[in-house]
Design an enzyme around this catalytic site. Structure first.
Site, mmCIF file in Angstrom:
data_model
loop_
_atom_site.group_PDB
_atom_site.id
_atom_site.type_symbol
_atom_site.label_atom_id
_atom_site.label_comp_id
_atom_site.label_asym_id
_atom_site.label_seq_id
_atom_site.Cartn_x
_atom_site.Cartn_y
_atom_site.Cartn_z
ATOM 1 N N ASP A 68 27.575 -9.928 42.966
ATOM 2 C CA ASP A 68 26.751 -10.327 41.828
ATOM 3 C C ASP A 68 25.334 -10.577 42.341
ATOM 4 O O ASP A 68 25.115 -11.435 43.193
ATOM 5 C CB ASP A 68 27.327 -11.603 41.196
ATOM 6 C CG ASP A 68 26.731 -11.899 39.831
ATOM 7 O OD1 ASP A 68 25.869 -11.129 39.378
ATOM 8 O OD2 ASP A 68 27.134 -12.903 39.227
ATOM 9 N N ASP A 103 23.996 -5.436 37.452
ATOM 10 C CA ASP A 103 23.836 -6.331 38.601
ATOM 11 C C ASP A 103 25.141 -6.886 39.155
ATOM 12 O O ASP A 103 25.109 -7.789 39.996
ATOM 13 C CB ASP A 103 22.901 -7.484 38.246
ATOM 14 C CG ASP A 103 23.428 -8.336 37.094
ATOM 15 O OD1 ASP A 103 24.321 -7.867 36.374
ATOM 16 O OD2 ASP A 103 22.943 -9.469 36.929
ATOM 17 N N GLU A 104 26.284 -6.384 38.712
ATOM 18 C CA GLU A 104 27.527 -6.866 39.312
ATOM 19 C C GLU A 104 28.608 -5.801 39.244
ATOM 20 O O GLU A 104 28.624 -4.941 38.364
ATOM 21 C CB GLU A 104 28.000 -8.167 38.655
ATOM 22 C CG GLU A 104 28.342 -8.063 37.194
ATOM 23 C CD GLU A 104 28.902 -9.367 36.633
ATOM 24 O OE1 GLU A 104 29.726 -10.017 37.330
ATOM 25 O OE2 GLU A 104 28.519 -9.734 35.516
#
Length: 364
Positions: free
Chosen positions: A10, A104-105
């Site tokens: 993350d 983003d993860e």
């Protein structure tokens, strides 16, 4: 059965961190990605801003009250997407079993990995180091034997976190975990959990399967498993789009029916255009309404036929709107989405879509 080795990566304050990286004058300062005007919303906040209580999905006006010297910058989605691709190139140096959750993860299954590294924590350390050295960004990583625990672990020591939850530690770790931190437990569910005397994993584990299903429906079975460290979902590399949606934050709050219908029409027109461009077909229409006080509701309807055209979608949207009382509760935002593609009709998939719907709140 082979014990899986799952990593959840993350990126820390991703959009804001990219902006601070690319503009040295913004480093170390409270920053919000979004627009500062009266109806603006914070898309992302730097950690400097978060210390003042600024959070994503917060109104820009409230964010400025909490942090008067907050700096706003407009989002650059094309840049964030390009950086996300660079991050995934690093992931692929270790495994091709990657399940993106957002820009983003992502989850990585490194049970069998390309370099042949025996410990997943060592892979996570290398990935974090390469992201820092190559991209000048910071990531947090969680490692465990399933997705639920890896996700929880990555949130545990942010920012720049690294946390491993071993199988022999899992039950003790879950026992202490506040119920709000369980994946899939949003504010509404947390409030209901509290009313039932469930405040952490230990309390949740003490409830029977029958009780949880009675109180929470099918999702109760998932909570039952989570409290016992059980999550059998694999890391899925093939991502099927589950919904297409759009939403409009209005220039002013409205509660006049004619004005609401006009805004609903414009939202439906945009939705139809997106469905056409993405060639997406689904059977469930969801209406999202956010009120002037930032409370919100959703209403859904499922049809046997696919929802593709304005003459089908708009009447259904109006039907859902009839379930909403807004005369004394002015509307700030209207959203529509189409979901539930026919090939995804399995019961389990729909349960997970509902879970994700609650905590993402359409704002991720």
């Amino acid at each position: 059965m082979i014990e899986r080795k799952i990593i959840h990566i993350d990126m820390d304050a991703f959009f804001a961190s990219v902006e601070q990286r690319d503009n040295p004058e913004l480093r170390g300062k409270p920053l919000a990605v979004g627009h500062a005007e009266e109806r603006g919303v914070v898309a992302a906040a730097s950690y400097e801003a978060r210390r003042f209580g600024v959070r994503s999905a917060m109104s820009s006006q409230k964010a400025k009250r909490l942090c008067p010297h907050l700096i706003f910058v407009p989002g650059r989605m094309e840049v964030y997407s390009a950086v996300s691709r660079q991050i995934h190139e690093i992931f692929h140096e270790y495994t091709d079993i990657i399940e993106p959750l957002s820009l983003d993860e992502a989850f990585l299954d490194v049970t069998e990995n390309k370099p042949g590294i025996p410990l997943a924590v060592d892979i996570a350390k290398e990935i974090k180091l390469k992201i820092r050295e190559r991209l000048n960004l910071v990531a947090s990583a969680g490692i465990s034997y399933n997705k639920f625990l890896a996700k929880i672990a990555s949130d545990y020591r942010k920012p720049d976190g690294l946390c491993t939850i071993h199988p022999n530690q899992a039950l003790e770790f879950i026992s202490r975990l506040p119920i709000e931190n369980f994946w899939g437990v949003g504010p509404v569910t947390a409030k209901k959990m509290h009313s039932l005397g469930i405040h952490n994993g230990e309390h949740l584990r003490a409830r029977t399967l029958e009780t949880l299903i009675r109180e929470f429906g099918k999702v109760g079975a998932i909570y039952y498993d989570f409290s016992r460290g059980i999550d059998l979902r694999p890391v899925e590399t093939i991502q099927i789009r589950k919904s297409i949606g759009c939403e409009h934050t209005l220039e002013r709050d409205i509660n006049k029916r004619s004005s609401v219908i006009i805004e609903l029409y414009h939202t439906a027109v945009e939705l139809v255009g997106r469905l056409d461009r993405k060639d997406f077909r689904g059977n469930t229409l969801t209406l999202k309404i956010k009120f002037h006080d930032f409370s919100q509701i959703t209403r859904s309807i499922t049809q046997s036929k696919e929802l593709l055209t304005l003459d089908v979608i708009l009447p259904l949207a109006k039907q859902l709107l009839k379930e909403v009382e807004y005369e004394n509760h002015p509307i700030r935002l209207i959203g529509l989405s189409v979901s539930n593609p026919r090939e995804e009709g399995e019961e389990k998939g729909s349960v997970w879509e509902q879970l994700s719907f609650e905590f993402s709140d359409w704002d991720s």
